[in-house]
Design a protein around this motif. Structure first.
Motif, PDB file in Angstrom:
ATOM      1  N   ARG A   1       0.304  10.736   3.109  1.00  0.00           N
ATOM      2  CA  ARG A   1      -1.104  10.936   2.744  1.00  0.00           C
ATOM      3  C   ARG A   1      -1.629  12.265   3.264  1.00  0.00           C
ATOM      4  O   ARG A   1      -2.556  12.846   2.687  1.00  0.00           O
ATOM      5  N   GLN A   2      -1.047  12.793   4.354  1.00  0.00           N
ATOM      6  CA  GLN A   2      -1.445  14.119   4.818  1.00  0.00           C
ATOM      7  C   GLN A   2      -1.035  15.188   3.813  1.00  0.00           C
ATOM      8  O   GLN A   2      -1.719  16.199   3.647  1.00  0.00           O
ATOM      9  N   GLU A   3       0.076  14.957   3.104  1.00  0.00           N
ATOM     10  CA  GLU A   3       0.569  15.928   2.131  1.00  0.00           C
ATOM     11  C   GLU A   3      -0.067  15.750   0.765  1.00  0.00           C
ATOM     12  O   GLU A   3      -0.385  16.725   0.074  1.00  0.00           O
ATOM     13  N   HIS A   4      -0.284  14.484   0.348  1.00  0.00           N
ATOM     14  CA  HIS A   4      -0.746  14.203  -1.007  1.00  0.00           C
ATOM     15  C   HIS A   4      -2.199  13.728  -1.077  1.00  0.00           C
ATOM     16  O   HIS A   4      -2.709  13.494  -2.167  1.00  0.00           O
ATOM     17  N   GLY A   5      -2.842  13.527   0.058  1.00  0.00           N
ATOM     18  CA  GLY A   5      -4.214  13.026   0.033  1.00  0.00           C
ATOM     19  C   GLY A   5      -4.251  11.505   0.148  1.00  0.00           C
ATOM     20  O   GLY A   5      -3.205  10.840   0.253  1.00  0.00           O
ATOM     21  N   PRO A   6      -5.450  10.929   0.117  1.00  0.00           N
ATOM     22  CA  PRO A   6      -5.580   9.476   0.290  1.00  0.00           C
ATOM     23  C   PRO A   6      -4.945   8.704  -0.862  1.00  0.00           C
ATOM     24  O   PRO A   6      -4.805   9.211  -1.974  1.00  0.00           O
ATOM     25  N   PHE A   7      -4.579   7.474  -0.563  1.00  0.00           N
ATOM     26  CA  PHE A   7      -4.018   6.599  -1.592  1.00  0.00           C
ATOM     27  C   PHE A   7      -5.112   6.183  -2.574  1.00  0.00           C
ATOM     28  O   PHE A   7      -6.256   5.923  -2.184  1.00  0.00           O
ATOM     29  N   THR A   8      -4.747   6.106  -3.827  1.00  0.00           N
ATOM     30  CA  THR A   8      -5.674   5.629  -4.857  1.00  0.00           C
ATOM     31  C   THR A   8      -5.372   4.205  -5.289  1.00  0.00           C
ATOM     32  O   THR A   8      -6.173   3.583  -5.966  1.00  0.00           O
ATOM     33  N   SER A   9      -4.211   3.691  -4.900  1.00  0.00           N
ATOM     34  CA  SER A   9      -3.835   2.317  -5.220  1.00  0.00           C
ATOM     35  C   SER A   9      -2.776   1.869  -4.229  1.00  0.00           C
ATOM     36  O   SER A   9      -2.066   2.688  -3.621  1.00  0.00           O
ATOM     37  N   VAL A  10      -2.660   0.565  -4.072  1.00  0.00           N
ATOM     38  CA  VAL A  10      -1.644   0.018  -3.175  1.00  0.00           C
ATOM     39  C   VAL A  10      -0.252   0.333  -3.718  1.00  0.00           C
ATOM     40  O   VAL A  10       0.703   0.542  -2.963  1.00  0.00           O
ATOM     41  N   GLU A  11      -0.121   0.374  -5.055  1.00  0.00           N
ATOM     42  CA  GLU A  11       1.179   0.659  -5.661  1.00  0.00           C
ATOM     43  C   GLU A  11       1.697   2.048  -5.294  1.00  0.00           C
ATOM     44  O   GLU A  11       2.888   2.333  -5.467  1.00  0.00           O
ATOM     45  N   GLY A  12       0.837   2.900  -4.760  1.00  0.00           N
ATOM     46  CA  GLY A  12       1.278   4.219  -4.334  1.00  0.00           C
ATOM     47  C   GLY A  12       2.279   4.176  -3.193  1.00  0.00           C
ATOM     48  O   GLY A  12       3.000   5.139  -2.951  1.00  0.00           O
ATOM     49  N   LEU A  13       2.346   3.033  -2.491  1.00  0.00           N
ATOM     50  CA  LEU A  13       3.330   2.882  -1.415  1.00  0.00           C
ATOM     51  C   LEU A  13       4.751   2.913  -1.938  1.00  0.00           C
ATOM     52  O   LEU A  13       5.696   3.116  -1.170  1.00  0.00           O
ATOM     53  N   ASP A  14       4.924   2.692  -3.231  1.00  0.00           N
ATOM     54  CA  ASP A  14       6.264   2.691  -3.806  1.00  0.00           C
ATOM     55  C   ASP A  14       6.939   4.049  -3.660  1.00  0.00           C
ATOM     56  O   ASP A  14       8.167   4.157  -3.729  1.00  0.00           O
ATOM     57  N   ALA A  15       6.133   5.109  -3.445  1.00  0.00           N
ATOM     58  CA  ALA A  15       6.692   6.452  -3.262  1.00  0.00           C
ATOM     59  C   ALA A  15       7.221   6.666  -1.848  1.00  0.00           C
ATOM     60  O   ALA A  15       7.875   7.687  -1.590  1.00  0.00           O
ATOM     61  N   ILE A  16       6.960   5.745  -0.945  1.00  0.00           N
ATOM     62  CA  ILE A  16       7.422   5.865   0.435  1.00  0.00           C
ATOM     63  C   ILE A  16       8.850   5.335   0.525  1.00  0.00           C
ATOM     64  O   ILE A  16       9.111   4.198   0.125  1.00  0.00           O
ATOM     65  N   PRO A  17       9.799   6.106   1.031  1.00  0.00           N
ATOM     66  CA  PRO A  17      11.163   5.609   1.190  1.00  0.00           C
ATOM     67  C   PRO A  17      11.197   4.372   2.089  1.00  0.00           C
ATOM     68  O   PRO A  17      10.589   4.351   3.161  1.00  0.00           O
ATOM     69  N   GLY A  18      11.890   3.349   1.633  1.00  0.00           N
ATOM     70  CA  GLY A  18      12.000   2.114   2.413  1.00  0.00           C
ATOM     71  C   GLY A  18      11.038   1.033   1.966  1.00  0.00           C
ATOM     72  O   GLY A  18      11.118  -0.103   2.459  1.00  0.00           O
ATOM     73  N   ILE A  19      10.109   1.359   1.047  1.00  0.00           N
ATOM     74  CA  ILE A  19       9.166   0.365   0.532  1.00  0.00           C
ATOM     75  C   ILE A  19       9.452   0.169  -0.950  1.00  0.00           C
ATOM     76  O   ILE A  19       9.312   1.092  -1.753  1.00  0.00           O
ATOM     77  N   GLY A  20       9.878  -1.030  -1.293  1.00  0.00           N
ATOM     78  CA  GLY A  20      10.194  -1.352  -2.671  1.00  0.00           C
ATOM     79  C   GLY A  20       9.282  -2.429  -3.222  1.00  0.00           C
ATOM     80  O   GLY A  20       8.289  -2.826  -2.585  1.00  0.00           O
ATOM     81  N   PRO A  21       9.581  -2.941  -4.409  1.00  0.00           N
ATOM     82  CA  PRO A  21       8.747  -3.982  -5.028  1.00  0.00           C
ATOM     83  C   PRO A  21       8.577  -5.216  -4.160  1.00  0.00           C
ATOM     84  O   PRO A  21       7.498  -5.792  -4.099  1.00  0.00           O
ATOM     85  N   ALA A  22       9.647  -5.626  -3.471  1.00  0.00           N
ATOM     86  CA  ALA A  22       9.551  -6.825  -2.632  1.00  0.00           C
ATOM     87  C   ALA A  22       8.586  -6.606  -1.477  1.00  0.00           C
ATOM     88  O   ALA A  22       7.778  -7.484  -1.143  1.00  0.00           O
ATOM     89  N   ARG A  23       8.653  -5.427  -0.864  1.00  0.00           N
ATOM     90  CA  ARG A  23       7.743  -5.132   0.244  1.00  0.00           C
ATOM     91  C   ARG A  23       6.311  -5.008  -0.244  1.00  0.00           C
ATOM     92  O   ARG A  23       5.374  -5.448   0.435  1.00  0.00           O
ATOM     93  N   LEU A  24       6.126  -4.429  -1.428  1.00  0.00           N
ATOM     94  CA  LEU A  24       4.779  -4.335  -1.984  1.00  0.00           C
ATOM     95  C   LEU A  24       4.180  -5.703  -2.220  1.00  0.00           C
ATOM     96  O   LEU A  24       3.002  -5.949  -1.939  1.00  0.00           O
ATOM     97  N   ALA A  25       4.980  -6.619  -2.747  1.00  0.00           N
ATOM     98  CA  ALA A  25       4.494  -7.979  -2.990  1.00  0.00           C
ATOM     99  C   ALA A  25       4.099  -8.654  -1.687  1.00  0.00           C
ATOM    100  O   ALA A  25       3.134  -9.422  -1.639  1.00  0.00           O
ATOM    101  N   GLU A  26       4.824  -8.342  -0.625  1.00  0.00           N
ATOM    102  CA  GLU A  26       4.519  -8.933   0.685  1.00  0.00           C
ATOM    103  C   GLU A  26       3.226  -8.372   1.279  1.00  0.00           C
ATOM    104  O   GLU A  26       2.522  -9.070   2.019  1.00  0.00           O
TER     105      GLU A  26
END
Length: 202
Positions: A170-195
């Motif tokens: 977020r320091q590089e790209h700015g604030p998140f606009t949606s929770v699904e934006g976490l998918d761009a973080i290495p180590g966070i996939g669909p299962a982690r997003l659902a959790e």
């Protein structure tokens, strides 16, 4: 008096001259008596104003030690300082150290300005917008755009390394606009997003 004899070629020449004279007279009458042509008028071209670029409006909720708490509309890319200024500025009881005025704000974010002596007062984190970007102890969702690495570390499946990756993203790209934006973080996939659904907000 002897009669004048005119040959056939001379008659033809005289007839041609007479026709030429008549044609010349008619042409001069037409040019002299005709109406003067009206010049074509062209309206001047007026430069049109360039269309204004559409700006995305953010809505933030400013609460705490400000003069006029409430909902405010800000331009895209606004920072906490802009939100506080819209709310009338810091109140005399505000803890200046507890708010990072340079942090960017996201749409739907709550900007919290802690008062001196309150439980949330203290030094602000690099991305925090108030006393805290999260309130996991009270059951409130964690703000991905405001929580510190320590607060993100309290989420299930998010360790210290992943928390630091979220802060760096977020320091590089700015604030998140949606929770699904976490998918761009290495180590966070669909299962982690659902959790994390229901536990975090942009």
């Amino acid at each position: 008096m002897l009669p004048i004899t005119v040959s056939v070629p001379q008659r033809r020449l005289l007839a041609a001259l007479a026709l030429a004279v008549i044609a010349g007279v008619l042409f001069l009458r037409h040019e002299g008596g005709g109406a003067t042509a009206t010049p074509l008028r062209v309206a001047p071209i007026r430069p049109q104003a360039a269309p204004r670029a559409a700006t995305h409006s953010l809505v933030v909720d400013v609460v705490g030690a400000v003069r006029k708490p409430g909902l405010y509309h800000l331009a895209d890319g606004a920072r906490v300082a802009d939100a506080v200024a819209q709310a009338g500025g810091l109140a005399p009881r505000a803890d200046r150290r507890a708010v990072n005025l340079a942090a960017r704000v996201a749409d739907g974010q709550q900007v919290i300005v802690a008062a001196r002596g309150s439980p949330g007062s203290g030094a602000a984190s690099g991305e925090g917008v108030g006393a805290s970007g999260a309130a996991s102890s009270s059951g409130a969702p964690v703000s991905l755009s405001a929580a510190s690495a320590e607060e993100l570390d309290t989420l299930p499946g998010i360790g210290p390394v992943t928390a630091q990756k979220i802060v760096a993203f977020r320091q590089e790209h700015g604030p998140f606009t949606s929770v699904e934006g976490l998918d761009a973080i290495p180590g966070i996939g669909p299962a982690r997003l659902a959790e994390l659904k229901g536990l975090v907000v942009p």
